[in-house]
Motif scaffolding. Structure first.
Motif: not given
Length: 101
Positions: A90-93, A45-56, A97-101, A36-37
Protein backbone atom coordinates in the motif's frame (compact mmCIF):
# COMPACT_ATOMS: atom_id res chain seq x y z
CA UNK A 1 8.13 6.69 6.10
CA UNK A 2 7.88 7.67 2.49
CA UNK A 3 6.65 10.82 0.81
CA UNK A 4 4.13 11.63 -1.85
CA UNK A 5 7.11 13.14 -3.67
CA UNK A 6 8.24 9.55 -4.33
CA UNK A 7 5.27 8.90 -6.61
CA UNK A 8 6.56 8.36 -10.14
CA UNK A 9 3.06 8.78 -11.61
CA UNK A 10 2.54 12.10 -9.77
CA UNK A 11 5.95 13.33 -10.92
CA UNK A 12 5.18 12.32 -14.53
CA UNK A 13 1.86 14.19 -14.34
CA UNK A 14 3.69 17.34 -13.22
CA UNK A 15 1.95 17.50 -9.83
CA UNK A 16 5.13 18.67 -8.08
CA UNK A 17 6.73 20.68 -10.90
CA UNK A 18 6.63 23.85 -8.77
CA UNK A 19 8.34 22.21 -5.78
CA UNK A 20 11.92 23.04 -4.92
CA UNK A 21 12.46 19.68 -3.21
CA UNK A 22 15.79 18.16 -4.19
CA UNK A 23 16.10 15.52 -6.86
CA UNK A 24 18.01 13.33 -4.41
CA UNK A 25 15.08 13.35 -1.95
CA UNK A 26 12.53 12.51 -4.65
CA UNK A 27 14.69 9.72 -6.09
CA UNK A 28 15.37 8.25 -2.63
CA UNK A 29 11.64 8.15 -1.83
CA UNK A 30 10.83 6.57 -5.21
CA UNK A 31 13.49 3.92 -4.50
CA UNK A 32 12.03 3.35 -1.06
CA UNK A 33 8.61 2.83 -2.65
CA UNK A 34 10.10 0.27 -5.05
CA UNK A 35 11.61 -1.54 -2.07
CA UNK A 36 8.16 -1.58 -0.43
CA UNK A 37 6.67 -3.29 -3.50
CA UNK A 38 9.54 -5.80 -3.76
CA UNK A 39 9.31 -6.70 -0.06
CA UNK A 40 5.52 -7.08 -0.31
CA UNK A 41 6.04 -9.61 -3.10
CA UNK A 42 8.76 -11.48 -1.23
CA UNK A 43 6.83 -11.67 2.04
CA UNK A 44 3.34 -12.01 0.55
CA UNK A 45 0.80 -13.06 3.16
CA UNK A 46 3.31 -12.89 6.03
CA UNK A 47 4.13 -9.19 6.39
CA UNK A 48 2.23 -6.04 5.41
CA UNK A 49 4.48 -3.65 3.51
CA UNK A 50 3.33 -0.07 3.28
CA UNK A 51 4.89 3.17 2.10
CA UNK A 52 3.38 5.92 4.27
CA UNK A 53 3.43 9.66 3.59
CA UNK A 54 3.06 11.34 7.02
CA UNK A 55 1.59 14.56 5.64
CA UNK A 56 2.89 18.08 6.18
CA UNK A 57 4.55 17.99 9.57
CA UNK A 58 5.46 20.94 11.79
CA UNK A 59 9.19 20.18 11.92
CA UNK A 60 12.36 22.03 10.97
CA UNK A 61 12.27 20.19 7.62
CA UNK A 62 8.54 20.73 7.06
CA UNK A 63 6.88 23.26 4.80
CA UNK A 64 6.00 26.67 6.24
CA UNK A 65 2.54 26.65 7.82
CA UNK A 66 2.42 22.89 8.44
CA UNK A 67 0.12 22.31 11.38
CA UNK A 68 0.40 18.58 12.13
CA UNK A 69 2.68 17.83 15.05
CA UNK A 70 4.89 14.74 14.71
CA UNK A 71 3.18 13.25 17.80
CA UNK A 72 -0.21 13.44 16.03
CA UNK A 73 1.21 11.79 12.91
CA UNK A 74 2.66 9.02 15.08
CA UNK A 75 -0.74 8.47 16.72
CA UNK A 76 -2.41 8.27 13.29
CA UNK A 77 0.20 5.73 12.18
CA UNK A 78 -0.40 3.62 15.30
CA UNK A 79 -4.15 3.60 14.61
CA UNK A 80 -3.48 2.61 11.00
CA UNK A 81 -1.26 -0.28 12.10
CA UNK A 82 -4.03 -1.53 14.37
CA UNK A 83 -6.37 -1.94 11.39
CA UNK A 84 -6.91 -5.46 10.14
CA UNK A 85 -6.49 -4.42 6.49
CA UNK A 86 -4.32 -7.15 4.93
CA UNK A 87 -3.58 -5.34 1.65
CA UNK A 88 0.10 -5.19 0.77
CA UNK A 89 1.73 -3.27 -0.75
CA UNK A 90 0.00 0.00 0.00
CA UNK A 91 1.07 3.58 -0.64
CA UNK A 92 -0.94 5.92 1.51
CA UNK A 93 -1.07 9.26 3.22
CA UNK A 94 -1.87 9.66 6.90
CA UNK A 95 -3.98 12.71 6.08
CA UNK A 96 -5.61 11.62 2.84
CA UNK A 97 -6.41 8.84 0.40
CA UNK A 98 -4.28 6.06 -0.99
CA UNK A 99 -1.56 7.43 -3.23
CA UNK A 100 -0.72 6.48 -6.81
CA UNK A 101 2.62 4.73 -7.14
Amino acid sequence: MSSRLGSVSAQAAGEFADRRTSYAYRIAKAGQNMLTVALAQEFAGRVRCWAVHPGSLATAMGVPGAATRPEEAAARLARLLDEADPRSPRYLSLDGPELAW
